[in-house]
Design a protein around this motif. Structure first.
Motif, PDB file in Angstrom:
ATOM      1  N   ARG A 111       1.393   1.828  -3.651  1.00  0.00           N
ATOM      2  CA  ARG A 111       0.219   1.734  -4.528  1.00  0.00           C
ATOM      3  C   ARG A 111      -0.775   2.867  -4.274  1.00  0.00           C
ATOM      4  O   ARG A 111      -1.374   3.397  -5.210  1.00  0.00           O
ATOM      5  CB  ARG A 111      -0.455   0.382  -4.301  1.00  0.00           C
ATOM      6  CG  ARG A 111      -1.785   0.196  -5.029  1.00  0.00           C
ATOM      7  CD  ARG A 111      -2.290  -1.244  -4.867  1.00  0.00           C
ATOM      8  NE  ARG A 111      -2.222  -1.688  -3.504  1.00  0.00           N
ATOM      9  CZ  ARG A 111      -3.202  -1.519  -2.620  1.00  0.00           C
ATOM     10  NH1 ARG A 111      -4.310  -0.898  -2.977  1.00  0.00           N
ATOM     11  NH2 ARG A 111      -3.074  -1.972  -1.392  1.00  0.00           N
ATOM     12  N   LEU A 112      -0.955   3.257  -3.021  1.00  0.00           N
ATOM     13  CA  LEU A 112      -1.971   4.239  -2.678  1.00  0.00           C
ATOM     14  C   LEU A 112      -1.382   5.639  -2.630  1.00  0.00           C
ATOM     15  O   LEU A 112      -0.189   5.823  -2.396  1.00  0.00           O
ATOM     16  CB  LEU A 112      -2.590   3.889  -1.317  1.00  0.00           C
ATOM     17  CG  LEU A 112      -3.266   2.514  -1.240  1.00  0.00           C
ATOM     18  CD1 LEU A 112      -3.744   2.234   0.165  1.00  0.00           C
ATOM     19  CD2 LEU A 112      -4.431   2.433  -2.227  1.00  0.00           C
ATOM     20  N   LYS A 113      -2.243   6.632  -2.828  1.00  0.00           N
ATOM     21  CA  LYS A 113      -1.830   8.020  -2.787  1.00  0.00           C
ATOM     22  C   LYS A 113      -1.857   8.518  -1.339  1.00  0.00           C
ATOM     23  O   LYS A 113      -2.559   7.974  -0.497  1.00  0.00           O
ATOM     24  CB  LYS A 113      -2.757   8.874  -3.655  1.00  0.00           C
ATOM     25  CG  LYS A 113      -2.752   8.492  -5.128  1.00  0.00           C
ATOM     26  CD  LYS A 113      -3.728   9.354  -5.912  1.00  0.00           C
ATOM     27  CE  LYS A 113      -3.737   8.975  -7.392  1.00  0.00           C
ATOM     28  NZ  LYS A 113      -4.709   9.780  -8.163  1.00  0.00           N
ATOM     29  N   GLY A 151       0.799  -1.219   0.000  1.00  0.00           N
ATOM     30  CA  GLY A 151       0.000   0.000   0.000  1.00  0.00           C
ATOM     31  C   GLY A 151       0.827   1.261   0.000  1.00  0.00           C
ATOM     32  O   GLY A 151       0.378   2.303  -0.502  1.00  0.00           O
ATOM     33  N   TYR A 164      -3.802  13.339   7.919  1.00  0.00           N
ATOM     34  CA  TYR A 164      -4.872  13.674   6.983  1.00  0.00           C
ATOM     35  C   TYR A 164      -6.191  13.842   7.723  1.00  0.00           C
ATOM     36  O   TYR A 164      -6.884  12.869   8.029  1.00  0.00           O
ATOM     37  CB  TYR A 164      -4.985  12.588   5.914  1.00  0.00           C
ATOM     38  CG  TYR A 164      -3.663  12.284   5.249  1.00  0.00           C
ATOM     39  CD1 TYR A 164      -3.036  13.215   4.434  1.00  0.00           C
ATOM     40  CD2 TYR A 164      -3.016  11.079   5.470  1.00  0.00           C
ATOM     41  CE1 TYR A 164      -1.820  12.952   3.847  1.00  0.00           C
ATOM     42  CE2 TYR A 164      -1.790  10.799   4.881  1.00  0.00           C
ATOM     43  CZ  TYR A 164      -1.202  11.744   4.072  1.00  0.00           C
ATOM     44  OH  TYR A 164       0.007  11.481   3.501  1.00  0.00           O
ATOM     45  N   GLY A 221      -3.304  10.975   0.089  1.00  0.00           N
ATOM     46  CA  GLY A 221      -4.596  11.404   0.600  1.00  0.00           C
ATOM     47  C   GLY A 221      -5.641  10.312   0.712  1.00  0.00           C
ATOM     48  O   GLY A 221      -6.743  10.553   1.221  1.00  0.00           O
ATOM     49  N   ASP A 222      -5.339   9.103   0.233  1.00  0.00           N
ATOM     50  CA  ASP A 222      -6.304   8.011   0.318  1.00  0.00           C
ATOM     51  C   ASP A 222      -6.575   7.640   1.775  1.00  0.00           C
ATOM     52  O   ASP A 222      -5.682   7.742   2.624  1.00  0.00           O
ATOM     53  CB  ASP A 222      -5.792   6.792  -0.443  1.00  0.00           C
ATOM     54  CG  ASP A 222      -5.775   7.021  -1.949  1.00  0.00           C
ATOM     55  OD1 ASP A 222      -6.428   7.985  -2.390  1.00  0.00           O
ATOM     56  OD2 ASP A 222      -5.098   6.265  -2.663  1.00  0.00           O
ATOM     57  N   PRO A 223      -7.818   7.207   2.068  1.00  0.00           N
ATOM     58  CA  PRO A 223      -8.160   6.869   3.462  1.00  0.00           C
ATOM     59  C   PRO A 223      -7.245   5.790   4.015  1.00  0.00           C
ATOM     60  O   PRO A 223      -6.862   4.851   3.326  1.00  0.00           O
ATOM     61  CB  PRO A 223      -9.613   6.373   3.353  1.00  0.00           C
ATOM     62  CG  PRO A 223     -10.128   6.973   2.084  1.00  0.00           C
ATOM     63  CD  PRO A 223      -8.961   7.056   1.150  1.00  0.00           C
ATOM     64  N   ILE A 224      -6.880   5.942   5.282  1.00  0.00           N
ATOM     65  CA  ILE A 224      -6.051   4.961   5.986  1.00  0.00           C
ATOM     66  C   ILE A 224      -6.961   4.110   6.851  1.00  0.00           C
ATOM     67  O   ILE A 224      -7.793   4.627   7.598  1.00  0.00           O
ATOM     68  CB  ILE A 224      -4.980   5.655   6.841  1.00  0.00           C
ATOM     69  CG1 ILE A 224      -4.041   6.464   5.934  1.00  0.00           C
ATOM     70  CG2 ILE A 224      -4.189   4.652   7.664  1.00  0.00           C
ATOM     71  CD1 ILE A 224      -2.974   7.227   6.693  1.00  0.00           C
ATOM     72  N   GLN A 225      -6.794   2.812   6.762  1.00  0.00           N
ATOM     73  CA  GLN A 225      -7.672   1.893   7.467  1.00  0.00           C
ATOM     74  C   GLN A 225      -7.550   2.065   8.975  1.00  0.00           C
ATOM     75  O   GLN A 225      -6.449   2.144   9.521  1.00  0.00           O
ATOM     76  CB  GLN A 225      -7.332   0.441   7.092  1.00  0.00           C
ATOM     77  CG  GLN A 225      -8.266  -0.588   7.717  1.00  0.00           C
ATOM     78  CD  GLN A 225      -7.934  -1.997   7.257  1.00  0.00           C
ATOM     79  OE1 GLN A 225      -7.016  -2.198   6.474  1.00  0.00           O
ATOM     80  NE2 GLN A 225      -8.682  -2.965   7.733  1.00  0.00           N
ATOM     81  N   ARG A 243       1.275   4.932   5.347  1.00  0.00           N
ATOM     82  CA  ARG A 243       0.050   4.144   5.227  1.00  0.00           C
ATOM     83  C   ARG A 243      -0.303   3.426   6.521  1.00  0.00           C
ATOM     84  O   ARG A 243      -0.962   2.393   6.514  1.00  0.00           O
ATOM     85  CB  ARG A 243       0.186   3.110   4.101  1.00  0.00           C
ATOM     86  CG  ARG A 243       0.432   3.682   2.730  1.00  0.00           C
ATOM     87  CD  ARG A 243      -0.613   4.681   2.307  1.00  0.00           C
ATOM     88  NE  ARG A 243      -1.976   4.209   2.484  1.00  0.00           N
ATOM     89  CZ  ARG A 243      -3.048   4.981   2.417  1.00  0.00           C
ATOM     90  NH1 ARG A 243      -2.899   6.273   2.198  1.00  0.00           N
ATOM     91  NH2 ARG A 243      -4.245   4.472   2.572  1.00  0.00           N
TER      92      ARG A 243
END
Length: 857
Positions: free
Chosen positions: A204-206, A201, A390, A208-212, A433
């Motif tokens: 792969r993820l940006k 992740g 974020y 600003g993408d939600p963090i679990q 992440r």
């Protein structure tokens, strides 16, 4: 041959005298299997002894436990007994020799314990650094892939070691090296999932993408020092049907400061009796004390006698789960102070990105530490504790210049009972992440801090009243002179100046007196109590001498604590000769770039020390920028850096600590501009080429950067800029608040680094409604000498010319009104050119006008 192997196996554990601690993680059936395996290989078992079922530490060499949560753990480690996890037994049998106990320790500080690492396509220098960090924190290293390997560190799945894992179906995880870096930075073991190949992740993820989010079930019951009700399991009929024996043989005292009613007290006493314990009203007879505050005489007496002291939340856990846990394992299981941490009462703290029990825990911890907690954040807040960067609160914290830290700052301030410095990068680092709520609550109470701040005679005097209280305190101090402080080496090692039987003893030789000695096991207290002997002048004299010696060593202790904060720690991290990393205490908001840069330099130094003897200090610290040869060739870069280090050149990434700056020409890169603020010698990258080609350290004065075309293009002379920088190193923008929009071309972080490298304060400006940040920051630095030159004073906003940024301009001008200053909205060229020239340079072309709006492409 088989007979010889059998004979060797039979004596494998011949020197091992062990006791096994059963827990939720080590069931009775597993304990029986371990016992049989140990006995079959020559070990000797010692069951728990004594009236309270404690382990006789004088008779054993090893304690087998899956956790550090048992009564004798602290005493066992003080007596240098080996406490190991069950895996130590099977590993020793597999190897045919006793395995290293450190690699199988249940100590939570060794967070890589149980990890077996193997490296794949990693450069040699990085491999050495990762291996050193893993070994220092309890892990093991394997050069080949075996069934024992738990983690393979790789950059991709293409390496043959990774393919072996896939083909053979081995149960090990393939992770990016970023995982080890983040774990070592934070000082805790993080979840591997965001770093696991083939689809990590973190890449792969940006951003600003939600963090679990992570749900922390284990935090239930540990989020408050005063539970409002009994745990749900205690409200059911299960108490009557299940067998609870966690307090078997224990005498428990309930202190008066609990402030509980008679009905609840009766319920608690029934629970104690039904769990195998008894209730006592005398602290001297008690094995456990349940109290709420640390300032009571019962607390001090019990703590000094090494009794277990906890609060109601801790007691409820013991009864609910019928499992032992040290009250120091959780911060809010231990009694609180009435007054809070000194200086913490000036802090207003808010929390973001923590949910559920973790959030409640942090709220109560902030209050217990003496701070003020606010659910909503305003400009008068001093700290924001967040699990990642974020959220709306995080954006406001950047704009309002509020300290943004992770929960470790609050936890370790409370555990050590001292406000921790914000310059420590552990407190301001947020893995990209990872939601840090997954490691909330893993910090333990610092036993030595408790002794220092709550159990010393000076602490007693401060908390005493008058009359009878002073008399009781005087008696208590006389008792303390005999029994010694909690956890002191006096309890384990006899003083060489104090006779044990009335006969003077001969002093030891000077050679032996300076050595560290193994504690005498005959003085170990089995039941947690210390014999009281009459006070004597010699014992008091010994204490005075010990206190004087400790005072003399204060500087070394402070240096040791400082060294522990760096990557590699004290053992692997080496020691710096200078204190260039000192950070001014006058700034509320401190940058962690300096500490991270030094850590990277020291990490590079550590890589070399793992392979060779100690290297001499580097002759120069070189910062490279615009060096094309190393681009997309990490292996060559690592090899060249290693060769340069052998020549006395340390390649650093920290512009604030470089002595030399190498570049092919004058460039407006972040490294070049930031480094110029410290007036380094600016040389050509040909210097690096020649050093590597001739394998010798060349004279840098022969490679002074000569870029006439660049100087003509930018309108300044490099030599004059360096000379001006020497007159005010890192202070061109001293104390100046400079505002910057979030979407400025080049990125906010780049300009923030340049501003802070030159002594300024960079503030993110978003035009938030009601913000008076401009006027507030403009008058905060009291250390800056202000000279009335008769010229107007300006507040600068660095911006692009996009429509989004243009919308902020009127708000910025309005916020500056009434401050006695004038607003200036400028292009980035103003900052870059001023930093390159090392003088505040102004041209009309720098100012942004409304008619200059475009796409800023």
């Amino acid at each position: 041959m088989d007979g010889e192997e059998a004979a060797a196996q039979s004596v494998l554990f011949s020197q091992v005298h062990f006791a096994i601690v059963q827990s939720q993680s080590l069931a009775s059936s597993d304990a029986e299997a371990l016992t049989r395996l140990l006995l079959d290989n020559g070990a000797k078992e010692h069951t728990v002894a004594g009236p309270n079922g404690r382990i006789a530490l004088t008779e054993i060499t090893h304690i087998i436990s899956a956790t550090s949560d048992f009564v004798e753990y602290d005493d066992a480690t003080d007596a240098l007994k080996s406490v190991v996890r069950p895996e130590w037994v099977s590993a020793s049998v597999a190897k045919g020799r006793l395995a290293n106990p450190r690699s199988y320790s249940p100590d939570p500080r060794l967070f890589f314990s149980g990890l077996v690492l193997c490296c794949a396509d990693i450069p040699e220098g990085d491999k050495d650094a990762i291996m050193g960090g893993v070994l220092a924190t309890g892990g093991l290293y394997s050069s080949s892939v075996t069934k024992m390997v738990t983690h393979i560190v790789a950059l991709s799945m293409d390496h043959e070691k990774c393919q072996t894992v896939v083909k053979k179906g081995l149960k090990c995880k393939v992770v990016l090296p970023h995982w080890f870096d983040d774990c070592l930075r934070i000082g805790k073991r993080l979840d591997e999932n965001p770093y696991t190949l083939p689809n990590p992740g973190v890449t792969r993820l940006k951003p600003g993408d939600p963090i679990q989010e992570t749900r922390r079930i284990d935090m239930q019951g540990a989020s408050s020092t005063q539970p409002s009700e009994l745990p749900k399991v205690l409200d059911s009929n299960e108490v009557a049907t299940r067998r609870v024996d966690v307090l078997n043989g224990k005498k428990v005292m309930l202190a008066n400061d609990l402030n509980i009613g008679s009905h609840l007290r009766g319920t608690i006493e029934e629970l104690i009796n039904s769990s195998g314990g008894t209730v006592t009203s005398t602290v001297s007879r008690a094995d456990m004390l349940i109290c709420h505050y640390r300032e009571s005489s019962d607390y001090r007496t019990a703590s000094r006698a090494r009794k277990e002291v906890g609060n109601l939340a801790w007691f409820y856990y013991l009864i609910t789960y019928n499992s032992w846990i040290s009250p120091m394992k959780r911060l809010l299981y231990y009694p609180v102070s009435r007054n809070g941490i000194p200086g913490f009462d000036t802090f207003r703290i808010s929390v973001s990105n923590y949910n559920g029990e973790a959030r409640v825990y942090l709220e109560n911890l902030a209050i217990a530490a003496g701070g003020a907690f606010t659910k909503t954040m305003k400009e008068d807040n001093t700290h924001l504790i967040t699990a990642h960067q974020y959220s709306e609160k995080c954006e406001a914290a950047r704009e309002w210049n509020i300290n943004m830290v992770n929960h470790l700052w609050l936890e370790e301030s409370y555990a050590k009972w001292q406000i921790q410095t914000l310059s420590n990068p552990r407190y301001t680092y947020f893995p990209p992440r990872t939601n840090l709520s997954e490691i909330v609550g893993r910090t333990q109470i610092d036993r030595h801090a408790v002794e220092k701040y709550f159990l010393t005679p000076s602490t007693v005097e401060e908390s005493e009243g008058s009359g009878a209280q002073r008399l009781n305190a005087k008696v208590l101090r006389l008792h303390d002179q005999d029994s010694g402080p909690l956890g002191s080496t006096q309890d384990l090692v006899p003083d060489r100046t104090r006779p044990s039987d009335g006969t003077p003893t001969a002093p030891r030789s000077r050679q032996m007196s300076g050595l560290v000695r193994t504690p005498a096991t005959t003085r170990i207290v089995i039941d947690g109590k210390e014999n009281n002997t009459p006070s004597s002048a010699s014992s008091r004299g010994a204490k005075d001498r010990a206190a004087a010696k400790l005072h003399d060593q204060a500087a070394d202790i402070a240096l040791y604590e400082k060294e522990k904060k760096r990557i590699g720690g004290v053992i692997f991290g080496g020691r710096r000769k200078t204190s260039e990393d000192a950070v001014s205490n006058g700034s509320r908001k401190r940058s962690n770039s300096k500490d991270e840069g030094v850590a990277q330099e020291e990490q590079g130094r550590d890589k070399k020390r793992t392979k060779t003897n100690k290297l001499p200090p580097p002759a120069m610290r070189l910062l490279l920028t615009g060096y094309k040869i190393w681009e997309k060739n990490g292996k060559r870069e690592a090899e060249d850096k290693s060769r340069l280090r052998d020549l006395g050149i340390l390649v650093t990434q920290d512009p604030t600590h470089c002595t030399h700056l190498a570049s092919p020409s004058i460039v407006r890169t972040k490294k070049f501009v930031c480094a110029l603020a410290r007036a380094p010698m600016v040389i050509s990258t040909e210097f690096v080429d020649d050093c590597l080609a001739k394998d010798e350290l060349r004279e840098p004065e022969d490679y002074i950067l000569d870029d006439l075309a660049g100087e003509q293009r930018m309108g300044f002379k490099l030599s004059e800029a360096v000379k001006r920088a020497k007159d005010h190193p890192g202070q061109l923008l001293r104390g100046m608040p400079i505002y910057c929009t979030e979407s400025v071309k080049g990125g906010f972080d780049v300009y923030k680094s340049i501003i802070e490298a030159n002594g300024g304060k960079c503030v993110l400006y978003k035009g938030r409604a009601g913000s008076n940040a401009a006027s507030r920051a403009g008058g905060e630095d009291d250390d800056v000498d202000v000279m009335d030159t008769g010229e107007p004073e300006y507040l600068y906003l660095i911006s692009g010319n996009t429509p989004t940024e243009k919308a902020l301009w009127p708000k910025f001008r309005q916020s500056v009104q009434g401050t006695g200053k004038l607003p200036r909205i400028v292009y980035t060229d103003w900052l870059l050119n001023s930093a390159l020239r090392q003088e505040l340079h102004w041209e009309e072309s720098y100012e942004l006008k409304e008619d200059a709006v475009g796409n800023d492409e």
